[in-house]
Design an enzyme around this catalytic site. Structure first.
Site, PDB file in Angstrom:
ATOM      1  N   CYS A   1      49.052 -27.294 -38.920  1.00 26.12           N
ATOM      2  CA  CYS A   1      50.485 -27.108 -38.709  1.00 26.12           C
ATOM      3  C   CYS A   1      50.882 -28.002 -37.536  1.00 26.12           C
ATOM      4  O   CYS A   1      50.052 -28.755 -37.015  1.00 26.12           O
ATOM      5  CB  CYS A   1      50.874 -25.650 -38.506  1.00 26.12           C
ATOM      6  SG  CYS A   1      50.240 -24.862 -37.040  1.00 26.12           S
TER       7      CYS A   1
ATOM      8  N   CYS B   1      54.139 -28.991 -41.634  1.00 24.69           N
ATOM      9  CA  CYS B   1      54.194 -30.240 -40.869  1.00 24.69           C
ATOM     10  C   CYS B   1      54.818 -31.369 -41.670  1.00 24.69           C
ATOM     11  O   CYS B   1      55.046 -32.457 -41.148  1.00 24.69           O
ATOM     12  CB  CYS B   1      52.833 -30.622 -40.305  1.00 24.69           C
ATOM     13  SG  CYS B   1      51.476 -30.701 -41.468  1.00 24.69           S
TER      14      CYS B   1
ATOM     15  N   CYS C   1      52.144 -34.776 -41.583  1.00 24.83           N
ATOM     16  CA  CYS C   1      50.756 -34.521 -41.957  1.00 24.83           C
ATOM     17  C   CYS C   1      50.222 -35.723 -42.721  1.00 24.83           C
ATOM     18  O   CYS C   1      50.753 -36.071 -43.779  1.00 24.83           O
ATOM     19  CB  CYS C   1      50.642 -33.283 -42.833  1.00 24.83           C
ATOM     20  SG  CYS C   1      50.721 -31.749 -41.922  1.00 24.83           S
TER      21      CYS C   1
END
Length: 138
Positions: free
Chosen positions: A10, A84, A88
């Protein structure tokens, strides 16, 4: 057969990913390698997340937010992202899941309990999908 490895990601690695890692450690009984990281890690784990997990007997006080790095991702079989989004990175050849969960940051304990319980259900589903390990000698 090697243990499966799971990486929870996250943004701050202080709430959702720490709760998920805590549940997986608790529920999988050492049968899984567990990692967690964040794209922009916080200084410490969210105290309300710590409180919510303590209520169910899981201690995450010793965890420290870590930055997501290439080696950690490469060493993981399953990468689970939690909010995210585009920050990410994608690592080829990995199984990905995105769990759209509310961020517990700044939320009251009642909201964090709901998030904790939703994460538990997702972790239980994840565990049910792991290949069953055969006892040695069979």
């Amino acid at each position: 057969m090697a243990k499966p490895s799971v990486l929870f990601v996250c943004v701050h690695n202080a709430g959702r990913s720490q709760i998920a890692a805590g549940w997986l450690r608790h529920l999988a009984g050492g049968q899984v390698e567990i990692r967690s990281a964040g794209t922009e890690p916080a200084q410490s784990v969210n105290p309300v997340a710590i409180q919510a997990m303590a209520e169910v007997g899981i201690d995450i006080t010793g965890q420290t937010p870590r930055v997501l790095d290439w080696d950690t991702a490469q060493a993981s079989d399953i990468i689970i992202t939690m909010g995210c989004g585009d920050t990410c990175p994608v690592f080829p050849g990995k199984r990905y899941e995105d769990w759209p969960l509310d961020d517990p940051a700044g939320r009251p304990i009642e909201d964090v309990r709901r998030i904790r319980d939703e994460i538990r259900a997702r972790v239980e589903q994840l565990i049910s999908e792991f290949p069953r390990r055969q006892p040695v000698g069979t």
